[in-house]
Design a protein around this motif. Structure first.
Motif, short mmCIF file in Angstrom:
data_model
loop_
_atom_site.label_atom_id
_atom_site.label_comp_id
_atom_site.label_asym_id
_atom_site.label_seq_id
_atom_site.Cartn_x
_atom_site.Cartn_y
_atom_site.Cartn_z
N GLY A 211 38.49 124.97 41.70
CA GLY A 211 37.51 125.07 40.62
C GLY A 211 36.16 125.57 41.07
N VAL A 212 36.15 126.50 42.05
CA VAL A 212 34.89 127.05 42.55
C VAL A 212 34.83 128.54 42.27
N PRO A 213 33.65 129.12 42.16
CA PRO A 213 33.55 130.56 41.91
C PRO A 213 34.03 131.36 43.12
N SER A 214 34.45 132.58 42.85
CA SER A 214 34.96 133.44 43.93
C SER A 214 34.51 134.87 43.69
N MET A 215 34.48 135.63 44.78
CA MET A 215 34.10 137.04 44.70
C MET A 215 34.94 137.83 45.70
N SER A 216 35.46 138.98 45.25
CA SER A 216 36.28 139.82 46.10
C SER A 216 35.41 140.83 46.84
N LEU A 217 35.72 141.04 48.11
CA LEU A 217 35.09 142.07 48.92
C LEU A 217 36.14 143.12 49.26
N ALA A 218 35.80 144.39 49.12
CA ALA A 218 36.76 145.47 49.36
C ALA A 218 36.25 146.36 50.49
N PRO A 219 36.95 146.40 51.64
CA PRO A 219 36.48 147.21 52.76
C PRO A 219 36.77 148.69 52.64
N THR A 220 37.64 149.07 51.70
CA THR A 220 37.99 150.50 51.60
C THR A 220 37.70 151.03 50.21
#
Length: 232
Positions: free
Chosen positions: A118-127
């Motif tokens: 139940g915590v916020p999340s964020m995606s990181l994209a290296p390409t």
């Protein structure tokens, strides 16, 4: 009211091209006073520690020989890794859950954990980041019609359902322009652009130098300055 994040969990897909581009982001977060715990295969633990984060080592399936790396095979490798690592990561963070999850776009297990915690999340994209019209501009429309891809997608949805997330979209959520906040007047934000056309008009191209379209396009079209992330 803005609430400072005290503990950030970073979850990375265990390959060099995924780990290294994120390290400067992690270093900056640590410099700002956040505690960062970074889940990564043991071979990258020293690099993570040098960036100021606490490494949490897990075992990986990614060194298996004979993997089929066509699109369905590559996506299946992502899913196999998630199935293998999810129990390890859940155990490693037991009693010390982060209140923000950052994750490499291929780290499917991290998205499940963030939902369960139940915590916020964020995606990181290296390409590359998926854009509006991605399927039309790539092979994915035809790939999704194949039996191999449909079998992968069914297995993915079954895995999500088994972890209490039935009916969830198995793909990475997109960030909207509104979520970015105030944009400087000398910057533009687009949901998608024809990259070759943009590069013909660009004086410089800033990219993490991924192996997909970004680097080949820039080298072929040739903006006068091709800048790449500095990996320390």
């Amino acid at each position: 009211m803005h609430r400072e994040v005290s503990h950030i969990g970073m979850f990375c897909f265990g390959k060099t091209g995924h780990v290294l581009p994120h390290l400067n982001v992690i270093r900056e977060l640590v410099d700002r006073g956040h505690r960062v715990t970074y889940a990564v295969p043991a071979e990258y633990a020293d690099r993570v520690a040098a960036a100021g984060a606490t490494p949490v080592a897990y075992t990986s399936t990614l060194h298996a020989e004979g993997r089929d790396l066509d699109p369905p095979g590559l996506l299946s490798a992502f899913l196999d890794e998630a199935v293998h690592t999810l129990p390890q990561l859940r155990s490693a963070f037991q009693g010390d859950r982060p209140n923000l999850v950052l994750y490499d776009f291929a780290s499917y297990a991290a998205r499940v954990l963030a939902e369960q915690w139940g915590v916020p999340s964020m995606s990181l994209a290296p390409t590359i980041v998926v854009w509006d019209g991605f399927e039309e501009d790539s092979r994915m429309r035809s790939v999704r019609r194949t039996e191999a891809y449909q079998a992968y997608e069914e297995r993915f949805r079954d895995w999500l359902a088994a972890n209490g997330l039935p009916g969830r979209d198995p793909y990475v959520p997109r960030v909207t322009a509104a979520e970015l906040g105030a944009i400087p007047p000398n910057a533009e934000v687009h949901t998608g652009v024809p990259q070759p056309a943009v590069l013909t008009a660009a004086d410089a191209f800033i990219t993490p130098a991924g192996a997909r379209a970004a680097t080949p396009d820039s080298l072929a079209i040739g903006p006068s300055g091709h800048l790449r992330s500095h990996w320390r």
